[in-house]
Motif scaffolding. Structure first.
Motif, PDB file in Angstrom:
ATOM      1  N   LEU A 158      40.338   9.323-118.445  1.00  0.00           N
ATOM      2  CA  LEU A 158      39.819   9.244-118.214  1.00  0.00           C
ATOM      3  C   LEU A 158      40.130  10.496-117.260  1.00  0.00           C
ATOM      4  O   LEU A 158      40.674  11.193-115.937  1.00  0.00           O
ATOM      5  CB  LEU A 158      39.031   8.439-116.609  1.00  0.00           C
ATOM      6  CG  LEU A 158      37.751   9.114-115.388  1.00  0.00           C
ATOM      7  CD1 LEU A 158      36.878   8.893-116.827  1.00  0.00           C
ATOM      8  CD2 LEU A 158      38.145   8.284-114.453  1.00  0.00           C
ATOM      9  N   PRO A 159      40.085  11.297-117.706  1.00  0.00           N
ATOM     10  CA  PRO A 159      40.631  13.364-116.875  1.00  0.00           C
ATOM     11  C   PRO A 159      39.421  13.797-115.725  1.00  0.00           C
ATOM     12  O   PRO A 159      38.229  13.053-115.331  1.00  0.00           O
ATOM     13  CB  PRO A 159      39.681  13.369-118.311  1.00  0.00           C
ATOM     14  CG  PRO A 159      39.625  12.986-119.491  1.00  0.00           C
ATOM     15  CD  PRO A 159      38.740  11.605-118.724  1.00  0.00           C
ATOM     16  N   TRP A 160      40.000  14.188-114.844  1.00  0.00           N
ATOM     17  CA  TRP A 160      40.069  14.385-113.982  1.00  0.00           C
ATOM     18  C   TRP A 160      38.762  15.435-113.547  1.00  0.00           C
ATOM     19  O   TRP A 160      37.535  15.426-112.383  1.00  0.00           O
ATOM     20  CB  TRP A 160      40.455  14.604-112.635  1.00  0.00           C
ATOM     21  CG  TRP A 160      41.599  13.490-112.345  1.00  0.00           C
ATOM     22  CD1 TRP A 160      43.085  14.295-112.110  1.00  0.00           C
ATOM     23  CD2 TRP A 160      41.497  12.416-111.805  1.00  0.00           C
ATOM     24  NE1 TRP A 160      43.721  12.929-112.264  1.00  0.00           N
ATOM     25  CE2 TRP A 160      43.063  11.984-111.274  1.00  0.00           C
ATOM     26  CE3 TRP A 160      40.296  11.676-111.924  1.00  0.00           C
ATOM     27  CZ2 TRP A 160      43.268  10.707-111.220  1.00  0.00           C
ATOM     28  CZ3 TRP A 160      41.047  10.489-111.009  1.00  0.00           C
ATOM     29  CH2 TRP A 160      42.040   9.843-110.970  1.00  0.00           C
ATOM     30  N   ASP A 201      42.575  10.713-102.925  1.00  0.00           N
ATOM     31  CA  ASP A 201      41.947  11.368-102.435  1.00  0.00           C
ATOM     32  C   ASP A 201      42.184  12.818-102.887  1.00  0.00           C
ATOM     33  O   ASP A 201      41.415  14.058-103.579  1.00  0.00           O
ATOM     34  CB  ASP A 201      41.050  11.269-101.643  1.00  0.00           C
ATOM     35  CG  ASP A 201      40.148  10.576-100.768  1.00  0.00           C
ATOM     36  OD1 ASP A 201      39.107  10.295-101.762  1.00  0.00           O
ATOM     37  OD2 ASP A 201      39.827   9.767 -99.380  1.00  0.00           O
ATOM     38  N   ARG A 202      43.488  13.082-102.690  1.00  0.00           N
ATOM     39  CA  ARG A 202      43.564  14.666-102.688  1.00  0.00           C
ATOM     40  C   ARG A 202      44.462  14.638-104.133  1.00  0.00           C
ATOM     41  O   ARG A 202      43.804  15.394-104.384  1.00  0.00           O
ATOM     42  CB  ARG A 202      45.052  14.331-102.031  1.00  0.00           C
ATOM     43  CG  ARG A 202      45.198  14.831-100.564  1.00  0.00           C
ATOM     44  CD  ARG A 202      46.970  14.737-100.225  1.00  0.00           C
ATOM     45  NE  ARG A 202      47.785  13.601-100.036  1.00  0.00           N
ATOM     46  CZ  ARG A 202      47.335  12.689 -98.587  1.00  0.00           C
ATOM     47  NH1 ARG A 202      46.178  12.514 -98.076  1.00  0.00           N
ATOM     48  NH2 ARG A 202      48.296  11.679 -99.321  1.00  0.00           N
ATOM     49  N   VAL A 203      43.975  13.898-104.998  1.00  0.00           N
ATOM     50  CA  VAL A 203      44.728  13.635-106.392  1.00  0.00           C
ATOM     51  C   VAL A 203      43.388  14.519-106.836  1.00  0.00           C
ATOM     52  O   VAL A 203      43.450  14.995-107.738  1.00  0.00           O
ATOM     53  CB  VAL A 203      45.240  13.062-107.218  1.00  0.00           C
ATOM     54  CG1 VAL A 203      45.270  13.311-108.865  1.00  0.00           C
ATOM     55  CG2 VAL A 203      46.854  12.660-106.459  1.00  0.00           C
ATOM     56  N   ILE A 204      42.235  13.551-107.157  1.00  0.00           N
ATOM     57  CA  ILE A 204      41.278  13.722-107.514  1.00  0.00           C
ATOM     58  C   ILE A 204      41.017  15.695-106.726  1.00  0.00           C
ATOM     59  O   ILE A 204      40.051  15.928-107.404  1.00  0.00           O
ATOM     60  CB  ILE A 204      40.139  12.728-107.321  1.00  0.00           C
ATOM     61  CG1 ILE A 204      40.534  11.769-107.214  1.00  0.00           C
ATOM     62  CG2 ILE A 204      38.816  12.974-107.949  1.00  0.00           C
ATOM     63  CD1 ILE A 204      39.614   9.971-107.452  1.00  0.00           C
ATOM     64  N   TRP A 224      32.735  11.556-106.490  1.00  0.00           N
ATOM     65  CA  TRP A 224      33.533  10.135-105.981  1.00  0.00           C
ATOM     66  C   TRP A 224      33.459  10.037-104.202  1.00  0.00           C
ATOM     67  O   TRP A 224      32.658  10.588-103.611  1.00  0.00           O
ATOM     68  CB  TRP A 224      35.006  10.571-105.834  1.00  0.00           C
ATOM     69  CG  TRP A 224      35.435  11.282-105.073  1.00  0.00           C
ATOM     70  CD1 TRP A 224      36.674  10.812-104.667  1.00  0.00           C
ATOM     71  CD2 TRP A 224      36.422  11.974-105.632  1.00  0.00           C
ATOM     72  NE1 TRP A 224      37.424  12.027-103.773  1.00  0.00           N
ATOM     73  CE2 TRP A 224      36.380  13.113-104.194  1.00  0.00           C
ATOM     74  CE3 TRP A 224      35.373  13.539-106.034  1.00  0.00           C
ATOM     75  CZ2 TRP A 224      37.508  14.257-103.337  1.00  0.00           C
ATOM     76  CZ3 TRP A 224      36.020  14.842-105.781  1.00  0.00           C
ATOM     77  CH2 TRP A 224      36.985  14.841-104.769  1.00  0.00           C
ATOM     78  N   SER A 225      33.216   8.264-103.838  1.00  0.00           N
ATOM     79  CA  SER A 225      33.714   8.368-103.015  1.00  0.00           C
ATOM     80  C   SER A 225      34.917   7.287-102.165  1.00  0.00           C
ATOM     81  O   SER A 225      35.091   6.553-103.479  1.00  0.00           O
ATOM     82  CB  SER A 225      32.458   7.615-102.685  1.00  0.00           C
ATOM     83  OG  SER A 225      31.671   6.906-102.697  1.00  0.00           O
ATOM     84  N   SER A 226      35.283   7.624-101.187  1.00  0.00           N
ATOM     85  CA  SER A 226      36.788   6.612-100.992  1.00  0.00           C
ATOM     86  C   SER A 226      36.011   5.674 -99.621  1.00  0.00           C
ATOM     87  O   SER A 226      35.240   6.397 -98.623  1.00  0.00           O
ATOM     88  CB  SER A 226      38.027   7.529-100.323  1.00  0.00           C
ATOM     89  OG  SER A 226      37.553   7.852 -99.575  1.00  0.00           O
TER      90      SER A 226
END
Length: 118
Positions: free
Chosen positions: A69-71, A114-117, A77-79
């Motif tokens: 899944l490419p960012w 979260d930071r990566v996405i 998104w939700s966390s």
């Protein structure tokens, strides 16, 4: 008119683990593995470009399906971090491929994802 149902994929990340050595064979030039997580049967690899899910199948686990899944395909998104009663975190991704839900067991840093996405 019938409503179209969007399929949802779900995976559970059990614990962070070392990045598997063989992951280098699926990375593109310039892509870096950031973290890896043990799943129920295999592993998930987080890179600076995508989420790679390895899913061992069958009784022996010799057949392996790989999801990528490419960012840049993630629309939203939700966390949800863990609370006092619920010790698991959840990360939901809405992408062109559909809806993906990741369940993160206790001790996994959801803010790192979260930071990566982002």
């Amino acid at each position: 008119m019938a409503a179209t149902e969007i399929s949802m994929m779900e995976w559970t990340f059990v614990a962070e683990c070392p990045v598997p050595a063989d992951v280098q064979s699926v990375l593109i030039p310039g892509e870096s593995a950031i973290a890896a997580y043990k799943t129920v049967r295999d592993a998930a690899i987080i890179t600076d470009k995508r989420l790679i899910m390895r899913d061992a199948q069958g009784f022996t686990g010799k057949k392996v399906e790989v999801y990528s899944l490419p960012w840049n395909t993630v629309n939203m998104w939700s966390s949800e971090n863990a609370g006092h009663v619920d010790v698991n975190c959840e990360l939901e991704l809405w992408a062109r491929a559909g809806h993906i839900k990741l369940h993160l067991k206790k001790g996994i840093d959801i803010r790192k994802l979260d930071r990566v996405i982002a």
